[in-house]
Motif scaffolding. Structure first.
Motif, short mmCIF file in Angstrom:
data_model
loop_
_atom_site.label_atom_id
_atom_site.label_comp_id
_atom_site.label_asym_id
_atom_site.label_seq_id
_atom_site.Cartn_x
_atom_site.Cartn_y
_atom_site.Cartn_z
N UNK A 8 0.85 -1.18 0.00
CA UNK A 8 0.08 -0.01 -0.25
C UNK A 8 0.89 1.20 0.12
N UNK A 9 2.10 1.10 0.34
CA UNK A 9 3.07 2.32 0.33
C UNK A 9 3.96 2.32 -1.03
N UNK A 10 3.64 1.46 -1.75
CA UNK A 10 4.31 1.37 -2.91
C UNK A 10 5.84 0.63 -2.74
N UNK A 11 5.65 -0.13 -1.98
CA UNK A 11 7.14 -0.81 -1.60
C UNK A 11 6.93 -2.17 -1.82
N UNK A 12 7.93 -3.06 -2.64
CA UNK A 12 7.57 -4.43 -2.90
C UNK A 12 8.09 -5.09 -1.60
N UNK A 13 7.24 -6.34 -1.10
CA UNK A 13 7.41 -6.91 0.07
C UNK A 13 8.80 -7.52 0.26
N UNK A 14 9.50 -8.08 -0.73
CA UNK A 14 10.86 -8.32 -0.39
C UNK A 14 11.92 -7.14 -0.10
N UNK A 15 11.31 -6.17 -1.10
CA UNK A 15 12.64 -4.85 -0.85
C UNK A 15 12.33 -4.32 0.64
N UNK A 16 11.08 -4.30 0.97
CA UNK A 16 10.71 -3.78 2.46
C UNK A 16 11.47 -4.63 3.51
N UNK A 17 11.35 -5.82 3.33
CA UNK A 17 12.09 -6.63 4.25
C UNK A 17 13.63 -6.75 4.21
N UNK A 18 14.14 -6.26 3.00
CA UNK A 18 15.60 -6.16 2.91
C UNK A 18 15.97 -4.93 3.35
N UNK A 290 26.48 -2.38 4.94
CA UNK A 290 26.62 -3.55 3.83
C UNK A 290 26.14 -4.67 4.30
N UNK A 291 25.65 -4.88 5.68
CA UNK A 291 25.53 -6.16 6.22
C UNK A 291 24.70 -6.82 5.52
N UNK A 292 23.34 -6.24 5.09
CA UNK A 292 22.15 -6.95 4.38
C UNK A 292 22.80 -7.70 3.03
N UNK A 293 23.39 -6.69 2.14
CA UNK A 293 23.73 -7.27 1.00
C UNK A 293 24.77 -8.56 1.18
N UNK A 295 24.86 -10.47 3.62
CA UNK A 295 24.34 -11.74 4.30
C UNK A 295 23.55 -12.58 2.97
N UNK A 296 23.18 -11.86 2.31
CA UNK A 296 22.54 -12.38 1.12
C UNK A 296 23.45 -13.15 0.31
N UNK A 297 24.71 -12.79 0.12
CA UNK A 297 26.01 -13.12 -0.84
C UNK A 297 26.68 -14.48 -0.23
N UNK A 298 26.79 -14.25 1.11
CA UNK A 298 27.50 -15.45 1.84
C UNK A 298 26.76 -15.90 3.04
N UNK A 299 27.03 -17.26 3.33
CA UNK A 299 26.56 -17.79 4.47
C UNK A 299 26.99 -17.05 5.74
N UNK A 300 26.42 -17.29 6.88
CA UNK A 300 26.86 -16.79 7.92
C UNK A 300 27.97 -17.23 8.48
N UNK A 301 28.65 -18.29 8.42
CA UNK A 301 29.79 -18.79 8.56
C UNK A 301 31.02 -18.31 7.71
N UNK A 302 30.66 -18.22 6.59
CA UNK A 302 31.57 -17.64 5.64
C UNK A 302 31.86 -16.24 5.93
N UNK A 412 28.61 -21.38 12.51
CA UNK A 412 27.62 -20.69 12.98
C UNK A 412 26.32 -21.18 12.17
N UNK A 413 24.98 -21.13 12.51
CA UNK A 413 23.82 -21.54 11.79
C UNK A 413 23.55 -20.46 11.20
N UNK A 414 22.49 -20.75 10.02
CA UNK A 414 22.14 -19.74 9.21
C UNK A 414 21.33 -18.62 9.92
N UNK A 415 21.48 -17.74 9.46
CA UNK A 415 20.64 -16.41 10.02
C UNK A 415 19.32 -16.53 9.69
N UNK A 416 18.41 -17.15 10.14
CA UNK A 416 17.06 -17.22 9.74
C UNK A 416 16.07 -17.24 11.22
#
Length: 561
Positions: A8-18, A290-293, A295-302, A412-416
């Protein structure tokens, strides 16, 4: 915020959560965030003043390093008790108490410096007391993040908190250095005292929803023991604890020795010290965004292995550099690694612990991290005294590389975000014997009928069930097999009192449901299985001629103990 609200605010769900800024849409989080920014600014100005004052009133370099250690040591010593308090009492009031205490100590610190009665040990005493206030505040503050934002936004909120601190770190130390150079350490201490007012005001106005307590509060010692037990039986959090100690031990070197790096290696004064600390903070802000990007590129352990290695490289460069133009970029890299690593650890703990124990889980994590920092501050100060700052920095780089290697064994486990809400399947049974909440011990047995071909799978599932039972408070868990009926297995455990049994049963989470479902799927008998709940009673010697009265255990009820 729901997907529909974002749309409703013009934000894609995935974009908002990221988006790293999504938690700021929550009014209370936004208000606390800005107030914390002001408080962090004051705290860093105060730290510059205390560190530089120590260089002028003490000759030993290890005393300078102890300024940092005196602030972090209380977190290691008192965080577990503070975490237990935060899980059992109103977190807002705890934060108000802690902030008020630190305000009072900061005023006394400023007065002592203004009256020119400061000694090295008195200065360490004041910074230690401020650290005690931090130890009380941190578990309540960090576990309150889950009360301010939706659970899925916790990683972003944790990162934003790091951003707030490191924005202050990027400008506060430089300004603090200028303040100390122009007006002395007293002015830095006064500014810190005023910085608490905004946060105290915001917390005083916040009215979080009250949670009705069905069960009585745990006593402090029992609550602390429950927290330690939960961590001991949670492999994911145990890995974070070990790695955070290793990172705190090696990574604190840049902060603990920075006054000596500025004075002896770069040949600067308090302004240079503040600018260099600002470079560390600026790098941390960049790392946070940079953290969000990453974490999408690398596993938590890497990601964590990479930050350990990059920080080690930065520490080595700082050790051999004699110019601030080489030292400052290395400090910026170290700052980025600092916030990436610690925010990842923090978010992993928050997403791996249910609300009833999250304060204690965060407290134990902080005890490990700050314990590593305190030990590292002393170790690198001692190494500097006997070997020099350059060698101490090179040794810390080696320690960080060893910390990265620990990940080969303790990953470390995946960040989920796990669903750690209560399972809510268990219902308190009706009993035929009069009992009180303190009655006990309570012994529970559950009868499982398992086909021979399912025994291996059953044992695997029960091994995980044993961990969950013990993690949540069950004692003396055992699995028995009937000698006359090969298909009959009996799960047995006990609780010290009836209220502790109820508490343990209510701690089972949605994420634990899979194990219970697996076991019940293998059970070929009545559904639910037969459960016996019994209370232990001592036999008594009766006078001759009096009849012995028998007490019978309650009828089996329920399905999962």
């Amino acid at each position: 915020m729901a997907d529909a609200e974002l749309a409703s605010e013009g934000v894609a769900p995935d974009a908002g959560r990221n988006s790293p800024f999504l938690p700021l849409r929550q009014p209370i989080f936004r208000a606390v965030w800005f107030a914390s920014l002001a408080s962090n600014f004051g705290g860093l100005v105060q730290m510059v003043g205390a560190s530089w004052m120590m260089t002028s009133i003490a000759d030993s370099p290890d005393m300078v390093a102890l300024v940092q250690a005196s602030t972090t040591l209380p977190v290691m010593l008192f965080s577990l008790a503070a975490g237990a308090i935060s899980d059992n009492y109103d977190r807002r009031r705890i934060m108000l108490t802690a902030q008020g205490f630190m305000l009072a100590v900061s005023i006394l610190l400023a007065l002592s410096a203004w009256l020119d009665v400061m000694t090295p040990w008195l200065l360490l005493g004041f910074t230690f007391l401020i650290g005690c206030g931090t130890a009380l505040n941190n578990p309540a503050w960090q576990s309150s993040v889950g009360d301010m934002v939706p659970r899925r936004d916790v990683p972003a909120a944790v990162t934003l908190n790091s951003v707030a601190f490191n924005i202050a770190r990027s400008v506060g130390p430089a300004i603090g250095g200028a303040i100390v150079a122009a007006a002395g350490a007293v002015a830095a201490f006064v500014i810190n005292a005023f910085s608490y007012i905004a946060l105290i005001t915001v917390l005083a106005r916040w009215q979080p929803p009250r949670v009705e307590r069905v069960l009585p509060r745990e006593t402090l010692l029992i609550a602390m023991g429950a927290g330690v037990r939960y961590i001991a039986m949670s492999p994911n959090i145990r890995s974070v604890i070990l790695r955070s100690f290793a990172f705190g031990f090696g990574g604190i070197v840049a902060l603990a020795l920075l006054p000596l790096i500025a004075r002896d290696l770069v040949k600067g004064g308090p302004l240079v010290f503040g600018v260099m600390l600002g470079a560390f903070g600026a790098g941390a802000v960049v790392g946070a965004f940079m953290s969000a990007r990453l974490r999408r590129m690398l596993t938590t352990e890497s990601l964590v292995r990479a930050t350990f290695a990059a920080y080690a490289t930065a520490a080595a460069i700082i050790g051999v550099s004699t110019t601030m133009w080489l030292t400052m970029p290395a400090l910026a890299v170290a700052g980025a690694c600092w916030v990436l690593t610690l925010s990842t650890f923090n978010a992993t703990v928050q997403l791996s612990a249910p609300r009833w124990v999250v304060g204690r889980a965060l407290a134990i994590y902080q005890m490990a991290a700050f314990g590593g920092m305190a030990a590292g501050s002393w170790a690198w100060g001692y190494a500097t005294l006997h070997l020099g700052a350059e060698q101490a920095l090179l040794l810390s780089a080696f320690a960080l590389l060893m910390g990265a290697a620990i990940g080969l064994r303790y990953q470390l486990p995946p960040l989920e975000a796990l669903n750690l809400d209560p399972l809510s399947r268990w219902r308190e049974p009706k009993v035929a014997v009069d009992i009180e909440p303190r009655s006990g011990p309570v012994i529970v047995t559950i009868e499982w009928l398992i086909r021979e071909e399912d025994v291996v799978e059953f044992l695997k599932a029960m091994a995980e069930r044993r961990r969950i039972r013990r993690r949540d408070g069950a004692r003396h868990w055992t699995l028995l097999r009937d000698l006359t009926d090969a298909e009959l297995w009996v799960e047995r455990y006990d609780s010290p009192t009836w209220v502790e049994y109820v508490r343990q049963a209510q701690r089972v989470t949605q994420a634990d449901a899979d194990i219970g479902d697996r076991v019940r799927a293998l059970h070929k008998g009545p559904n639910p299985p037969v459960v016996h709940r019994m209370i232990e009673r001592e036999t008594a010697t009766l006078p001759r001629g009096l009849p012995m009265q028998h007490q019978h255990p309650p009828e089996p009820t329920g399905h999962n103990g």
